[in-house]
Design a protein around this motif. Structure first.
Motif, PDB file in Angstrom:
ATOM      1  N   LEU A   1      -7.469  48.562   8.856  1.00 38.24           N
ATOM      2  CA  LEU A   1      -7.592  48.116  10.234  1.00 38.24           C
ATOM      3  C   LEU A   1      -8.799  48.786  10.876  1.00 38.24           C
ATOM      4  O   LEU A   1      -8.970  49.998  10.784  1.00 38.24           O
ATOM      5  CB  LEU A   1      -6.320  48.470  11.008  1.00 38.24           C
ATOM      6  N   TYR A   2      -9.628  47.977  11.538  1.00 35.75           N
ATOM      7  CA  TYR A   2     -10.844  48.467  12.173  1.00 35.75           C
ATOM      8  C   TYR A   2     -10.850  48.068  13.646  1.00 35.75           C
ATOM      9  O   TYR A   2     -10.421  46.974  14.017  1.00 35.75           O
ATOM     10  CB  TYR A   2     -12.088  47.880  11.497  1.00 35.75           C
ATOM     11  N   GLU A   3     -11.368  48.971  14.447  1.00 32.03           N
ATOM     12  CA  GLU A   3     -11.550  48.703  15.861  1.00 32.03           C
ATOM     13  C   GLU A   3     -12.886  47.997  16.060  1.00 32.03           C
ATOM     14  O   GLU A   3     -13.919  48.481  15.615  1.00 32.03           O
ATOM     15  CB  GLU A   3     -11.542  50.021  16.628  1.00 32.03           C
ATOM     16  N   LEU A   4     -12.857  46.829  16.696  1.00 33.04           N
ATOM     17  CA  LEU A   4     -14.062  46.027  16.888  1.00 33.04           C
ATOM     18  C   LEU A   4     -14.578  46.176  18.317  1.00 33.04           C
ATOM     19  O   LEU A   4     -13.839  45.946  19.284  1.00 33.04           O
ATOM     20  CB  LEU A   4     -13.777  44.552  16.599  1.00 33.04           C
ATOM     21  N   SER A   5     -15.836  46.555  18.434  1.00 32.22           N
ATOM     22  CA  SER A   5     -16.513  46.615  19.731  1.00 32.22           C
ATOM     23  C   SER A   5     -17.695  45.657  19.714  1.00 32.22           C
ATOM     24  O   SER A   5     -18.309  45.432  18.665  1.00 32.22           O
ATOM     25  CB  SER A   5     -17.004  48.029  20.035  1.00 32.22           C
TER      26      SER A   5
END
Length: 389
Positions: free
Chosen positions: A119-123
């Motif tokens: 899981l990756y945090e997308l900005s």
């Protein structure tokens, strides 16, 4: 879970140790599986993206490396961007400044090489001209939709901003993140992805007792099963047995839990000709090894419509289609309205008792969404709703 052909899970041992939660509400935490943990501590040189030094798993892909497709989309470098807007002080962006064309909407695809599954945090780094307010875009990750995203207007005096917009699941290796037009009239400078630390501390929860001291052995066994799954697995569920069977036809798998509704056992519906075999369906489901859940759209005891179009009797669980006043009924125990409440509760208790006689535990959630006011049991605020529950 195991299905009826050897793949339907029985969540208890050989003596069918299932559960029952009386009238208590049980909340299931959805827990994510743990991820393999690794870190990238320094910049990685790979064409198309950069790992920021001193930040764990921060991958940046700029507008320069995006692949464009469709109508009206273009890359604007620093010189061109500043010529369009003297307030712009960035390095350039993908322009979504074009009129909407339903036949061919432009999009940009960013290729991301993820060092590991997870899981990756997308900005998003973006540009919105001053005075133009918030904008909405939407994205797809590896071809699947991830929903609409709001790009908030930058702070006064600024035209650029970065926002953490969502979390996405990436596969190890190549991934595609596609940004669609949405409302348009904004620019995308880059995307940033940061690996979410998988070492999430587990919550210590204590759920080893039930509020009902007379809970059945099946209730206690089911509680034990539910708590034993916490932090390990997700218990899948589906409303209606028919839909669960449809899922099985499509996938060869069954959900662990099926929920149904005792709505048509409400006396005011029975009086108008309703019949139901939902209890029999839940017995069938239990015998196949499934977890049983039941709700109750309680048709108001009185003050409902007849057969007139738009105000039929079967709409009587909605506030707007009944004149029944739950607050009055509860405050006047000598009244007919109060006695009708008790009558209806007794009628549903008969159905639940029938399930208990079959040693079938039930996740029971009557009178849901009481805080909304759209059902008559919540129309008079929290106090009457709490009393009746």
């Amino acid at each position: 879970m195991k299905t009826s052909s050897g793949s339907m899970i029985r969540y208890a041992a050989s003596n069918k140790t299932y559960f029952m939660l009386g009238s208590a509400f049980f909340f299931l935490g959805i827990i994510m599986s743990s991820f393999t943990h690794s870190r990238v501590e320094a910049a990685i040189t790979v064409p198309g993206f950069v790992v920021e030094p001193n930040q764990t798993q921060a991958l940046i892909v700029t507008f320069k490396d995006a692949q464009l497709e469709g109508y009206g989309i273009e890359k604007r470098d620093e010189k061109t961007a500043k010529a369009k807007d003297k307030s712009y002080d960035g390095k350039g962006y993908i322009s979504y400044f074009f009129e909407e064309d339903n036949s061919a909407k432009g999009s940009a695809a960013f290729k991301v090489e993820a060092p590991e599954d997870g899981l990756y945090e997308l900005s998003l780094g973006y540009y919105i001209p001053e005075g133009n307010g918030d904008k909405t875009t939407s994205i797809q990750v590896n071809g699947s939709g991830a929903g609409e995203l709001t790009l908030n207007a930058p702070n006064p005096g600024q035209v650029r901003a970065e926002k953490k917009v969502t979390k996405v699941l990436l596969n190890q290796g190549s991934n595609s993140i596609q940004i669609l037009r949405g409302w348009g009239y904004y620019g995308i400078e880059y995307i940033k992805l940061k690996r979410i630390d998988p070492n999430i501390p587990k919550q210590v929860i204590k759920m080893d007792t039930l509020s009902n001291s007379k809970a059945t052995p099946q209730a206690k066994a089911l509680l034990d099963f539910m708590t034993s799954q916490y932090g390990k697995k997700i218990i899948s569920g589906q409303q209606t047995l028919e839909d669960a069977k449809w899922i099985y036809k499509q996938t060869g798998k069954l959900p662990a839990l099926v929920s149904s509704d005792l709505m048509d056992y409400s006396p005011s519906r029975v009086e108008n000709g309703s019949t139901s075999n939902e209890v029999e369906k839940m017995i069938e489901w239990y015998e196949r090894g499934g977890i049983v859940s039941l709700s109750w759209h309680w048709n108001a005891p009185k003050g409902i419509g007849g057969n007139e179009p738009g105000h039929e009797w079967w709409r009587g669980f909605n506030t707007e289609f009944t004149t029944f006043d739950v607050e009055y009924a509860l405050n006047h125990p000598e009244s007919e309205d109060y006695k009708l409440l008790i009558r209806d509760i007794d009628a549903i208790a008969v159905q639940l008792k029938g399930l208990q006689d079959h040693n079938i535990p039930v996740l029971w959630r009557p009178l849901h969404e009481a805080e909304g006011g759209w059902f008559w049991w919540g129309a008079k605020g929290p106090e009457p709703a709490k009393k009746i529950i």
